[in-house]
Design an enzyme around this catalytic site. Sequence first.
Site, PDB file in Angstrom:
ATOM      1  N   GLY A  33      -3.776   3.808   0.426  1.00  0.00           N
ATOM      2  CA  GLY A  33      -2.991   4.367  -0.670  1.00  0.00           C
ATOM      3  C   GLY A  33      -1.873   3.407  -1.049  1.00  0.00           C
ATOM      4  O   GLY A  33      -1.914   2.233  -0.691  1.00  0.00           O
ATOM      5  N   ASN A  34      -0.916   3.887  -1.806  1.00  0.00           N
ATOM      6  CA  ASN A  34       0.224   3.048  -2.179  1.00  0.00           C
ATOM      7  C   ASN A  34       1.445   3.951  -2.347  1.00  0.00           C
ATOM      8  O   ASN A  34       1.353   5.163  -2.220  1.00  0.00           O
ATOM      9  CB  ASN A  34      -0.087   2.262  -3.460  1.00  0.00           C
ATOM     10  CG  ASN A  34      -0.347   3.177  -4.623  1.00  0.00           C
ATOM     11  OD1 ASN A  34       0.559   3.855  -5.109  1.00  0.00           O
ATOM     12  ND2 ASN A  34      -1.593   3.240  -5.071  1.00  0.00           N
ATOM     13  N   ARG A  35       2.594   3.324  -2.644  1.00  0.00           N
ATOM     14  CA  ARG A  35       3.864   4.044  -2.598  1.00  0.00           C
ATOM     15  C   ARG A  35       4.240   4.740  -3.905  1.00  0.00           C
ATOM     16  O   ARG A  35       5.376   5.150  -4.060  1.00  0.00           O
ATOM     17  CB  ARG A  35       4.989   3.071  -2.232  1.00  0.00           C
ATOM     18  CG  ARG A  35       4.870   2.486  -0.856  1.00  0.00           C
ATOM     19  CD  ARG A  35       6.089   1.628  -0.555  1.00  0.00           C
ATOM     20  NE  ARG A  35       5.901   0.803   0.616  1.00  0.00           N
ATOM     21  CZ  ARG A  35       6.037   1.239   1.868  1.00  0.00           C
ATOM     22  NH1 ARG A  35       6.361   2.498   2.088  1.00  0.00           N
ATOM     23  NH2 ARG A  35       5.842   0.423   2.874  1.00  0.00           N
TER      24      ARG A  35
END
Length: 228
Positions: A33-35
């Site tokens: 995933g990412n932020r």
Amino acid sequence: LETFFGPKPLAGKRAIVTGGPTHEPIDPVRYIGNRSSGKLGNAIATALADLGAEVHLVTGPTNQPDPVGVRVTHIETTREMLAAVEGALPADILICNAAVADWRPATEAGQKLKKQAGGMPPALALQENPDILATLSRHAQRPALVVGFAAETENVIEHATSKLSRKGCDWILANDVSPERGVFGGDSTTIHLITQDGHEDWPTLPKGDVGRRLASRITDHFAQRSQS
Ligand code: CTP
Ligand code: CA
């Protein structure tokens, strides 16, 4: 009050907004995933709805409450996001704000991956995800106005301008995410609006204001089109 009783220049327009990150499963308990916080996608969806548009937000997992007055579809993977966006057509406006994972694990393990005693860590083979913005920009039911984002850390205008032609969209909102300028998850962001005619540099604004400024630019765009 302004949002309830103010003018509704986008009444009758249908908008799809993508927001948040995507999650790409490795096994039943892990993902890539990412932020992305989802704050800007929610702000854009809200601002368009406040101006009278019928808004469908397709969002990855975030910690934000669902925006009010907007239809929301929750998805996890990029492929689910693409299917949900295509399922929400036809639309007049598409805003691809999501921070889509560029790659997913080539296979999803059916069971949790286990450590091997004294063994090597597992190798993760990746596969490229479909590009939602590029796909919709060339779609048979392409929305009249397709807007993408570009998070860049250097040569922001140059990279975003080449992204505009590569993806085939109408506008790109480029934001400078170099460590000195802004970070994912913050409450403010510095946008450059890139169109075929050049670029417009916006001041650093809270994300709510970015949403309202974009919605008002979109209103002007459709007003000019209906005059010509
Ligand atoms: N995007 C998308 N589908 C993808 C990747 C990106 O719809 N699989 C959209 C994003 O929502 C954004 C725009 O494309 O509106 C640009 O995303 P960005 O990550 O900046 O561009 P990429 O083409 O993925 O290039 P790179 O990450 O290598 O800079
Ligand atoms: Ca990317």
